[in-house]
Scaffold this motif. Sequence first.
Motif, short mmCIF file in Angstrom:
data_model
loop_
_atom_site.label_atom_id
_atom_site.label_comp_id
_atom_site.label_asym_id
_atom_site.label_seq_id
_atom_site.Cartn_x
_atom_site.Cartn_y
_atom_site.Cartn_z
N GLY A 178 0.82 -1.21 0.00
CA GLY A 178 0.00 0.00 0.00
C GLY A 178 0.85 1.26 0.00
N MET A 179 2.00 1.21 0.73
CA MET A 179 2.90 2.37 0.80
C MET A 179 3.54 2.65 -0.56
N ALA A 180 3.70 1.59 -1.36
CA ALA A 180 4.44 1.70 -2.62
C ALA A 180 3.86 2.78 -3.54
N ALA A 181 2.54 2.94 -3.52
CA ALA A 181 1.90 3.89 -4.43
C ALA A 181 2.25 5.34 -4.07
N TYR A 182 2.76 5.58 -2.87
CA TYR A 182 3.11 6.93 -2.44
C TYR A 182 4.55 7.32 -2.81
N PRO A 222 20.58 9.47 -2.75
CA PRO A 222 20.20 10.60 -1.89
C PRO A 222 18.71 10.95 -2.00
N GLY A 223 18.16 11.44 -0.90
CA GLY A 223 16.78 11.96 -0.89
C GLY A 223 15.70 10.90 -0.98
N THR A 224 15.98 9.68 -0.52
CA THR A 224 14.94 8.65 -0.62
C THR A 224 14.10 8.61 0.65
N SER A 225 12.82 8.35 0.46
CA SER A 225 11.91 8.21 1.60
C SER A 225 11.57 6.74 1.77
N LYS A 226 10.90 6.43 2.89
CA LYS A 226 10.46 5.05 3.11
C LYS A 226 9.49 4.63 2.01
N PHE A 227 8.72 5.58 1.53
CA PHE A 227 7.76 5.27 0.47
C PHE A 227 8.47 4.91 -0.84
N ASP A 228 9.62 5.57 -1.09
CA ASP A 228 10.41 5.23 -2.28
C ASP A 228 10.98 3.81 -2.16
N VAL A 229 11.39 3.46 -0.94
CA VAL A 229 11.89 2.09 -0.72
C VAL A 229 10.77 1.09 -1.00
N ALA A 230 9.58 1.36 -0.45
CA ALA A 230 8.44 0.46 -0.68
C ALA A 230 8.13 0.34 -2.17
N ALA A 231 8.12 1.50 -2.86
CA ALA A 231 7.81 1.50 -4.31
C ALA A 231 8.84 0.67 -5.08
N SER A 232 10.10 0.76 -4.65
CA SER A 232 11.17 0.06 -5.36
C SER A 232 11.11 -1.45 -5.09
N VAL A 233 10.82 -1.83 -3.84
CA VAL A 233 10.68 -3.25 -3.51
C VAL A 233 9.53 -3.86 -4.31
N LYS A 372 -12.51 1.32 12.26
CA LYS A 372 -11.46 0.35 11.95
C LYS A 372 -10.11 0.68 12.57
N LYS A 373 -9.85 1.95 12.86
CA LYS A 373 -8.56 2.37 13.45
C LYS A 373 -7.37 1.95 12.58
N ARG A 374 -7.50 2.19 11.28
CA ARG A 374 -6.40 1.80 10.38
C ARG A 374 -5.56 3.02 10.02
N GLU A 375 -4.42 2.74 9.34
CA GLU A 375 -3.59 3.82 8.83
C GLU A 375 -4.44 4.63 7.86
N GLN A 376 -4.37 5.95 7.97
CA GLN A 376 -5.20 6.82 7.14
C GLN A 376 -4.93 6.67 5.65
N PHE A 377 -3.66 6.29 5.29
CA PHE A 377 -3.34 6.25 3.87
C PHE A 377 -3.94 5.04 3.15
N ARG A 378 -4.44 4.07 3.93
CA ARG A 378 -4.94 2.86 3.27
C ARG A 378 -6.39 3.02 2.84
N PRO A 379 -6.68 2.69 1.59
CA PRO A 379 -8.05 2.83 1.10
C PRO A 379 -8.90 1.62 1.48
N PHE A 380 -10.19 1.76 1.32
CA PHE A 380 -11.08 0.61 1.48
C PHE A 380 -11.47 0.08 0.11
N ALA A 381 -12.01 -1.14 0.09
CA ALA A 381 -12.29 -1.77 -1.20
C ALA A 381 -13.77 -1.62 -1.56
N PRO A 382 -14.07 -1.58 -2.86
CA PRO A 382 -15.46 -1.54 -3.29
C PRO A 382 -15.97 -2.94 -3.66
N ALA A 383 -17.23 -3.23 -3.32
CA ALA A 383 -17.91 -4.42 -3.84
C ALA A 383 -18.94 -3.90 -4.84
N VAL A 384 -18.85 -4.35 -6.07
CA VAL A 384 -19.66 -3.76 -7.14
C VAL A 384 -20.46 -4.84 -7.87
#
Length: 485
Positions: A178-182, A222-233, A372-384
């Motif tokens: 989920g972090m990777a998209a940031y 230089p200048g990498t964030s944790k989100f860049d690490v997640a995106a790269s992994v 739910k008390k989840r991390e704010q950055f995580r989205p919820f899923a749609p059932a369609v």
Amino acid sequence: MILGITGQNHDASMALIDGNQIVWAAHSERYSRYKNDQHINAAMTADMLKYGEPTQVVWFEKPWAKNFRRLYSGQRPWFANPKDELKAAGLGHLPVEYVGHHESHAASGYYTCPYNDATILVVDAIGEWDTVSIWEANGLTMKKRWGKRYPDSFGLFYTAMTQWLGLKPNEEEYILMGMAAYGKPILVEELRETFFSKWGPPDFKLRHNLHRGCLWWEPTTPGTSKFDVAASVQKLTEEYLLETVLVMRSNTISDNLVFAGGVALNCVANSVLARSGIFKNIWIMPNPGDAGSAIGAVAAYTQQSLVWSGPYLGTDIKRNVDVKAVVDDLEAGHVVALANGRAEFGPRALGNRSLLCDPRGADAKGRMNTIKKREQFRPFAPAVLAEHADTYFDMPVAESPYMQFVARCRLPDYLPGICHIDNTSRVQTVTEQDNPVFRNILEEWHKRTGCPMLMNTSLNIKGEPLVNTWEDAERFKYLHNIPVY
Ligand SMILES: [Fe+2]
């Protein structure tokens, strides 16, 4: 009847199989109320016995091989005996057979898939020794073609990076995803250089034993964030899988890919594989991690195709859901809990143990997160409603009944609560055949509002297992003050 069991790992499970019918399957945590419980228990056995009396147990891996590997890798305690586990759960009297860990994974995928032939990819962190394996299957026969062994493990690379990011290894890999998209995948080459001495998918070699983690690592870009690490992994993982599947394509005449193992829970990577079109068809069983191997162990042992009628295989809550009342509450803007029918076997709530709400409007995510008390950055899923999926989402597959793929949302401003930062959603498509009660609710909601989907998330709060029984549901209602149907 044969009982498949997984345990002494990170999410124990059981599945009762009668001939080619899966009559019951469940996760231990739902009974013990201890998240990712690694041990089976007597309450779970009691529920299983309502569906039949097993005469045989098949254990999902080979304990002597695993014990030897644990000793080799310095894990403590290195010795575990499945028979102790069975005794504690009141099953000590049953004869036990053992099948290989990756064989169970491969069989959980192949013997539940809708094809008569397939090539199978299994990728996980570690079982006995295998970490990646490729299988070829035709009719009822499944043969291993290639394998990679510990300590070279792509799953362990992902898990080590999960820990590096401050998350819980073997549990919170999905948060890394989920972090990777940031972030931006600016470290792909650095990761490949630092951690891999050989790269030639499916083959590779790690420079370090990542079973011990990689907390020592520091990015030099230089200048990498944790989100860049997640995106790269995440990007490197997608590259590995894509290149592996390309090689598999050139070595098989089958049009069908079956993907299994814990890495097949990565719905972003699954979508990359599906969208690539390398294989015409792709099947991922809705519980492709170790817990799903309770089914796979039996299938590997009997080598018999199983009738796959869906993931609703656990504890039964027998109720007559008042569809009109549910939709009244949803229309009034409430979050509604639905606890009905057989519990889902797998990590996703798919309408039988779900929290639902209106996905439209900016405040939808906030309302759900209060509960739910989840991390704010995580989205919820749609059932369609399945027939409306294409209107709202750029689907990588025709149908996605088990939330295993992500799709770009065509109207992110209209549906912010179910869109990730990159405007993708983990879509569940719902047909009458998939889940009739949930389908009725969605149809009634659509009729009244013109919106063919609901926000659907699991009926639990962060860190707790899914609600299992009606008593659990009533407790949830009492604690969180939300209507339960
Ligand atoms: Fe596994």
